[in-house]
Design a protein around this motif. Structure first.
Motif, PDB file in Angstrom:
ATOM      1  N   PHE A 100       0.840  -1.195   0.000  1.00 15.61           N
ATOM      2  CA  PHE A 100       0.000   0.000   0.000  1.00 15.61           C
ATOM      3  C   PHE A 100       0.873   1.242   0.000  1.00 15.61           C
ATOM      4  O   PHE A 100       1.995   1.235   0.490  1.00 15.61           O
ATOM      5  CB  PHE A 100      -0.893   0.034   1.236  1.00 15.61           C
ATOM      6  N   SER A 101       0.320   2.325  -0.490  1.00 15.19           N
ATOM      7  CA  SER A 101       1.022   3.609  -0.467  1.00 15.19           C
ATOM      8  C   SER A 101       1.035   4.179   0.944  1.00 15.19           C
ATOM      9  O   SER A 101       0.324   3.692   1.843  1.00 15.19           O
ATOM     10  CB  SER A 101       0.323   4.598  -1.403  1.00 15.19           C
ATOM     11  N   SER A 136     -12.659   7.154   7.559  1.00 20.23           N
ATOM     12  CA  SER A 136     -13.166   8.373   6.927  1.00 20.23           C
ATOM     13  C   SER A 136     -12.996   9.606   7.821  1.00 20.23           C
ATOM     14  O   SER A 136     -13.503  10.671   7.500  1.00 20.23           O
ATOM     15  CB  SER A 136     -14.637   8.193   6.558  1.00 20.23           C
ATOM     16  N   ALA A 137     -12.274   9.462   8.939  1.00 16.77           N
ATOM     17  CA  ALA A 137     -12.097  10.595   9.863  1.00 16.77           C
ATOM     18  C   ALA A 137     -11.306  11.734   9.222  1.00 16.77           C
ATOM     19  O   ALA A 137     -11.500  12.898   9.569  1.00 16.77           O
ATOM     20  CB  ALA A 137     -11.397  10.135  11.143  1.00 16.77           C
ATOM     21  N   LEU A 138     -10.416  11.400   8.288  1.00 13.23           N
ATOM     22  CA  LEU A 138      -9.651  12.421   7.557  1.00 13.23           C
ATOM     23  C   LEU A 138      -9.809  12.170   6.070  1.00 13.23           C
ATOM     24  O   LEU A 138      -9.829  11.018   5.621  1.00 13.23           O
ATOM     25  CB  LEU A 138      -8.159  12.356   7.907  1.00 13.23           C
ATOM     26  N   SER A 139      -9.866  13.242   5.309  1.00 14.79           N
ATOM     27  CA  SER A 139      -9.926  13.104   3.853  1.00 14.79           C
ATOM     28  C   SER A 139      -8.534  12.743   3.330  1.00 14.79           C
ATOM     29  O   SER A 139      -7.524  12.924   4.011  1.00 14.79           O
ATOM     30  CB  SER A 139     -10.385  14.422   3.224  1.00 14.79           C
ATOM     31  N   GLU A 140      -8.502  12.261   2.112  1.00 19.60           N
ATOM     32  CA  GLU A 140      -7.221  11.945   1.475  1.00 19.60           C
ATOM     33  C   GLU A 140      -6.347  13.200   1.399  1.00 19.60           C
ATOM     34  O   GLU A 140      -5.134  13.136   1.601  1.00 19.60           O
ATOM     35  CB  GLU A 140      -7.474  11.370   0.081  1.00 19.60           C
ATOM     36  N   GLU A 141      -6.956  14.328   1.137  1.00 18.59           N
ATOM     37  CA  GLU A 141      -6.223  15.593   1.067  1.00 18.59           C
ATOM     38  C   GLU A 141      -5.581  15.933   2.419  1.00 18.59           C
ATOM     39  O   GLU A 141      -4.431  16.358   2.479  1.00 18.59           O
ATOM     40  CB  GLU A 141      -7.165  16.719   0.629  1.00 18.59           C
ATOM     41  N   GLU A 142      -6.327  15.723   3.497  1.00 19.73           N
ATOM     42  CA  GLU A 142      -5.780  15.989   4.833  1.00 19.73           C
ATOM     43  C   GLU A 142      -4.622  15.046   5.151  1.00 19.73           C
ATOM     44  O   GLU A 142      -3.604  15.455   5.720  1.00 19.73           O
ATOM     45  CB  GLU A 142      -6.876  15.849   5.900  1.00 19.73           C
ATOM     46  N   ILE A 143      -4.767  13.780   4.779  1.00 17.34           N
ATOM     47  CA  ILE A 143      -3.693  12.808   5.004  1.00 17.34           C
ATOM     48  C   ILE A 143      -2.449  13.227   4.227  1.00 17.34           C
ATOM     49  O   ILE A 143      -1.336  13.194   4.766  1.00 17.34           O
ATOM     50  CB  ILE A 143      -4.154  11.386   4.601  1.00 17.34           C
ATOM     51  N   CYS A 144      -2.637  13.644   2.991  1.00 21.84           N
ATOM     52  CA  CYS A 144      -1.498  14.108   2.178  1.00 21.84           C
ATOM     53  C   CYS A 144      -0.797  15.289   2.841  1.00 21.84           C
ATOM     54  O   CYS A 144       0.438  15.351   2.870  1.00 21.84           O
ATOM     55  CB  CYS A 144      -1.951  14.477   0.766  1.00 21.84           C
ATOM     56  N   CYS A 145      -1.554  16.201   3.406  1.00 21.85           N
ATOM     57  CA  CYS A 145      -0.961  17.353   4.098  1.00 21.85           C
ATOM     58  C   CYS A 145      -0.101  16.903   5.276  1.00 21.85           C
ATOM     59  O   CYS A 145       0.999  17.428   5.489  1.00 21.85           O
ATOM     60  CB  CYS A 145      -2.041  18.324   4.567  1.00 21.85           C
ATOM     61  N   HIS A 146      -0.597  15.933   6.032  1.00 21.96           N
ATOM     62  CA  HIS A 146       0.181  15.411   7.161  1.00 21.96           C
ATOM     63  C   HIS A 146       1.482  14.778   6.676  1.00 21.96           C
ATOM     64  O   HIS A 146       2.558  15.039   7.228  1.00 21.96           O
ATOM     65  CB  HIS A 146      -0.637  14.369   7.942  1.00 21.96           C
ATOM     66  N   GLY A 201       7.777  15.609   5.298  1.00 22.68           N
ATOM     67  CA  GLY A 201       8.794  15.538   4.244  1.00 22.68           C
ATOM     68  C   GLY A 201       8.597  14.405   3.257  1.00 22.68           C
ATOM     69  O   GLY A 201       9.554  13.991   2.602  1.00 22.68           O
ATOM     70  N   LEU A 202       7.380  13.916   3.120  1.00 26.10           N
ATOM     71  CA  LEU A 202       7.128  12.764   2.249  1.00 26.10           C
ATOM     72  C   LEU A 202       6.348  13.118   0.984  1.00 26.10           C
ATOM     73  O   LEU A 202       5.761  12.243   0.349  1.00 26.10           O
ATOM     74  CB  LEU A 202       6.378  11.684   3.047  1.00 26.10           C
ATOM     75  N   ALA A 203       6.372  14.380   0.589  1.00 24.93           N
ATOM     76  CA  ALA A 203       5.567  14.838  -0.551  1.00 24.93           C
ATOM     77  C   ALA A 203       5.832  14.047  -1.824  1.00 24.93           C
ATOM     78  O   ALA A 203       4.906  13.760  -2.578  1.00 24.93           O
ATOM     79  CB  ALA A 203       5.808  16.330  -0.796  1.00 24.93           C
ATOM     80  N   GLY A 204       7.057  13.659  -2.063  1.00 25.42           N
ATOM     81  CA  GLY A 204       7.386  12.947  -3.298  1.00 25.42           C
ATOM     82  C   GLY A 204       7.098  11.463  -3.264  1.00 25.42           C
ATOM     83  O   GLY A 204       7.337  10.767  -4.247  1.00 25.42           O
ATOM     84  N   SER A 205       6.579  10.968  -2.156  1.00 24.84           N
ATOM     85  CA  SER A 205       6.407   9.515  -1.993  1.00 24.84           C
ATOM     86  C   SER A 205       4.998   9.113  -1.572  1.00 24.84           C
ATOM     87  O   SER A 205       4.799   8.003  -1.088  1.00 24.84           O
ATOM     88  CB  SER A 205       7.397   9.014  -0.933  1.00 24.84           C
ATOM     89  N   LEU A 206       4.041   9.972  -1.753  1.00 20.41           N
ATOM     90  CA  LEU A 206       2.686   9.722  -1.249  1.00 20.41           C
ATOM     91  C   LEU A 206       2.033   8.487  -1.845  1.00 20.41           C
ATOM     92  O   LEU A 206       1.319   7.766  -1.150  1.00 20.41           O
ATOM     93  CB  LEU A 206       1.797  10.943  -1.505  1.00 20.41           C
ATOM     94  N   ARG A 207       2.252   8.236  -3.131  1.00 22.39           N
ATOM     95  CA  ARG A 207       1.562   7.150  -3.840  1.00 22.39           C
ATOM     96  C   ARG A 207       2.441   5.918  -4.063  1.00 22.39           C
ATOM     97  O   ARG A 207       1.993   4.929  -4.619  1.00 22.39           O
ATOM     98  CB  ARG A 207       1.057   7.650  -5.192  1.00 22.39           C
ATOM     99  N   GLN A 208       3.654   5.981  -3.613  1.00 21.90           N
ATOM    100  CA  GLN A 208       4.601   4.881  -3.790  1.00 21.90           C
ATOM    101  C   GLN A 208       4.309   3.770  -2.777  1.00 21.90           C
ATOM    102  O   GLN A 208       3.988   4.063  -1.627  1.00 21.90           O
ATOM    103  CB  GLN A 208       5.992   5.445  -3.495  1.00 21.90           C
ATOM    104  N   PRO A 209       4.412   2.504  -3.174  1.00 21.67           N
ATOM    105  CA  PRO A 209       4.255   1.443  -2.169  1.00 21.67           C
ATOM    106  C   PRO A 209       5.312   1.627  -1.075  1.00 21.67           C
ATOM    107  O   PRO A 209       6.475   1.913  -1.379  1.00 21.67           O
ATOM    108  CB  PRO A 209       4.506   0.145  -2.954  1.00 21.67           C
ATOM    109  N   VAL A 210       4.925   1.464   0.180  1.00 20.35           N
ATOM    110  CA  VAL A 210       5.866   1.742   1.264  1.00 20.35           C
ATOM    111  C   VAL A 210       7.050   0.782   1.265  1.00 20.35           C
ATOM    112  O   VAL A 210       8.100   1.114   1.810  1.00 20.35           O
ATOM    113  CB  VAL A 210       5.182   1.783   2.651  1.00 20.35           C
ATOM    114  N   ARG A 211       6.941  -0.384   0.625  1.00 17.99           N
ATOM    115  CA  ARG A 211       8.085  -1.302   0.555  1.00 17.99           C
ATOM    116  C   ARG A 211       9.253  -0.677  -0.211  1.00 17.99           C
ATOM    117  O   ARG A 211      10.390  -1.096  -0.066  1.00 17.99           O
ATOM    118  CB  ARG A 211       7.683  -2.640  -0.041  1.00 17.99           C
ATOM    119  N   GLU A 212       8.954   0.342  -1.033  1.00 16.67           N
ATOM    120  CA  GLU A 212       9.997   1.018  -1.810  1.00 16.67           C
ATOM    121  C   GLU A 212      10.609   2.202  -1.071  1.00 16.67           C
ATOM    122  O   GLU A 212      11.535   2.827  -1.577  1.00 16.67           O
ATOM    123  CB  GLU A 212       9.408   1.497  -3.143  1.00 16.67           C
ATOM    124  N   LEU A 213      10.102   2.518   0.114  1.00 15.46           N
ATOM    125  CA  LEU A 213      10.596   3.674   0.870  1.00 15.46           C
ATOM    126  C   LEU A 213      11.761   3.270   1.767  1.00 15.46           C
ATOM    127  O   LEU A 213      11.889   2.115   2.173  1.00 15.46           O
ATOM    128  CB  LEU A 213       9.469   4.270   1.722  1.00 15.46           C
TER     129      LEU A 213
END
Length: 188
Positions: free
Chosen positions: A77-78, A89-99, A104-116
């Motif tokens: 999963f990303s 549903s407590a936070l929107s996808e947009e809110e999660i992205c902001c967090h 410092g993870l802006a460039g890795s939001l959609r990447q599978p976490v195994r690649e991080l």
């Protein structure tokens, strides 16, 4: 939350002996002790994942955010999806992205976490626990794998978003306690 005279053994080996501790909302405490002294076991008892042999835990919040020693992420999963699993549903996808961007993870939001990297995965795990919310945040060596600047950035993020929750942090490093500003140091 009040912990009174907590004891826990595994077989014949006592791990926690007569541990008492009180945490109030907004309080930050860092628990320090050599390896094998029961720090992680204490967190697991507080979270209800281990049953103490004796003693009591009262006033435990209904919701507890928990950063385990291992990141415990869903590798395929990303970063966004891993946080979304915890918060629903407590936070929107947009809110999660902001967090995540704040960590410092802006460039890795959609990447599978195994690649991080390990440090990136650690920040996703921290984001997940903080966004889950609750009256207590348990942190088991939360800053491992993070250099000094990232440690402070991540600690600042936790402090900004913990919403008045009590924080109990297990660490071997006094710099972690310093990063969490005014943390009370407790020893086992």
């Amino acid at each position: 939350m009040n912990i009174s005279r907590l004891c826990k053994s595994f077989g014949q080996k006592p791990v926690l002996e007569d541990v008492s501790l009180t945490l109030v909302p907004g309080q930050i405490a860092c628990l320090m002790a050599p390896s094998g002294r029961g720090k992680t076991t204490l967190l697991r008892c507080i979270a209800g994942l281990e049953t103490p042999d004796s003693g009591s835990i009262t006033g435990r919040p209904e919701r507890i955010g928990y950063v385990f020693q291992e990141d415990r992420l869903c590798d395929g999963f990303s970063a966004v999806a891993n946080v979304q699993l915890a918060v629903g549903s407590a936070l929107s996808e947009e809110e999660i992205c902001c967090h995540l961007e704040e960590l410092g993870l802006a460039g890795s939001l959609r990447q599978p976490v195994r690649e991080l990297s390990g440090g990136m995965r650690r920040r996703v795990a921290i984001c997940r626990a903080v966004c889950f919310g609750g009256g207590l945040l348990l942190l088991d060596e939360p800053f491992k794998g993070l250099d000094g600047a990232l440690r402070q950035q991540t600690a600042d993020y936790i402090l900004r978003h913990c919403g008045g929750a009590a924080i109990l942090c297990v660490t071997h490093d006094r710099e972690d306690a310093q990063a969490l500003q005014a943390a009370r140091i407790l020893t086992l």
